[in-house]
Design a protein around this motif. Structure first.
Motif, PDB file in Angstrom:
ATOM      1  N   ARG A  12       0.912  -1.212   0.188  1.00  0.00           N
ATOM      2  CA  ARG A  12       0.041  -0.025  -0.106  1.00  0.00           C
ATOM      3  C   ARG A  12       0.777   1.308   0.342  1.00  0.00           C
ATOM      4  NH1 ARG A  12      -5.765  -0.030   1.369  1.00  0.00           N
ATOM      5  NH2 ARG A  12      -5.097   2.520   0.565  1.00  0.00           N
ATOM      6  N   ASP A  16      -4.330   6.360  -2.530  1.00  0.00           N
ATOM      7  CA  ASP A  16      -5.045   5.127  -3.121  1.00  0.00           C
ATOM      8  C   ASP A  16      -4.248   4.243  -3.735  1.00  0.00           C
ATOM      9  OD1 ASP A  16      -7.971   5.933  -2.213  1.00  0.00           O
ATOM     10  OD2 ASP A  16      -8.058   7.522  -3.341  1.00  0.00           O
ATOM     11  N   ALA A  18      -1.174   1.268  -4.836  1.00  0.00           N
ATOM     12  CA  ALA A  18      -0.912   0.597  -4.432  1.00  0.00           C
ATOM     13  C   ALA A  18       0.022   0.238  -5.345  1.00  0.00           C
ATOM     14  CB  ALA A  18      -2.011  -0.093  -4.037  1.00  0.00           C
ATOM     15  N   GLU A  36     -11.169  -0.867   0.225  1.00  0.00           N
ATOM     16  CA  GLU A  36     -10.935  -1.987   0.770  1.00  0.00           C
ATOM     17  C   GLU A  36      -9.868  -2.703   1.470  1.00  0.00           C
ATOM     18  OE1 GLU A  36     -13.761  -3.945  -1.683  1.00  0.00           O
ATOM     19  OE2 GLU A  36     -13.704  -1.441  -1.030  1.00  0.00           O
ATOM     20  N   ALA A  37      -9.539  -2.931  -0.259  1.00  0.00           N
ATOM     21  CA  ALA A  37      -8.727  -3.814  -0.743  1.00  0.00           C
ATOM     22  C   ALA A  37      -6.739  -3.813   0.040  1.00  0.00           C
ATOM     23  CB  ALA A  37      -7.767  -4.017  -1.832  1.00  0.00           C
ATOM     24  N   ALA A  38      -6.472  -4.286   0.888  1.00  0.00           N
ATOM     25  CA  ALA A  38      -5.498  -4.832   2.556  1.00  0.00           C
ATOM     26  C   ALA A  38      -4.182  -5.455   1.304  1.00  0.00           C
ATOM     27  CB  ALA A  38      -6.307  -5.394   3.261  1.00  0.00           C
ATOM     28  N   LEU A  39      -3.117  -5.598   1.633  1.00  0.00           N
ATOM     29  CA  LEU A  39      -1.952  -5.890   1.958  1.00  0.00           C
ATOM     30  C   LEU A  39      -1.825  -7.091   1.397  1.00  0.00           C
ATOM     31  CD1 LEU A  39       0.835  -5.484   1.143  1.00  0.00           C
ATOM     32  CD2 LEU A  39       1.181  -5.895   3.826  1.00  0.00           C
ATOM     33  N   ASP A  41      -4.406  -9.329  -0.645  1.00  0.00           N
ATOM     34  CA  ASP A  41      -5.444  -9.545  -0.863  1.00  0.00           C
ATOM     35  C   ASP A  41      -5.516  -9.151  -2.185  1.00  0.00           C
ATOM     36  OD1 ASP A  41      -7.382  -9.029   1.497  1.00  0.00           O
ATOM     37  OD2 ASP A  41      -8.161  -7.257   1.088  1.00  0.00           O
ATOM     38  N   ARG A  53     -12.113  -6.227  -5.174  1.00  0.00           N
ATOM     39  CA  ARG A  53     -11.181  -7.371  -4.068  1.00  0.00           C
ATOM     40  C   ARG A  53     -12.326  -9.005  -4.512  1.00  0.00           C
ATOM     41  NH1 ARG A  53     -12.799  -7.089   1.803  1.00  0.00           N
ATOM     42  NH2 ARG A  53     -11.284  -8.743   1.843  1.00  0.00           N
TER      43      ARG A  53
END
Length: 85
Positions: A12, A16, A18, A36-39, A41, A53
């Motif tokens: 990230r 916004d 990544a 909402e996307a996280a490391l 995902d 996602r």
């Protein structure tokens, strides 16, 4: 034709943005449409944007299908080259 591909968020960045890994290719994308996307995902990427996602199992099935299509295409390419030579 447009193609959206599954990729894994590997870093990230500020705002916004990544870094994603799409089959060994790392690329900077925007997560503005999938905040909402996280490391770690998996996301669907189209035109530089993660648009949603994705379930990890579905992502892996899709990536396996892409790899299978690539192998098949390479086999057909070798076959065609053999006929030309």
């Amino acid at each position: 034709m447009c193609l959206a591909i599954p990729a894994r968020v590997i870093k990230r960045l500020d705002g916004d943005d990544a870094i994603i890994d799409a089959g060994g290719v790392e690329k900077r994308v925007s997560l503005a449409l999938a905040p909402e996307a996280a490391l770690g995902d998996y996301v669907i990427v189209h035109a530089g944007y993660a648009i949603s996602r994705l379930d990890p199992e579905e992502a892996l099935r899709t990536l396996e299908l892409f790899a299978e299509m690539q192998r098949e295409t390479q086999g057909q390419l070798h076959e065609v080259r053999g006929r030309i030579s």
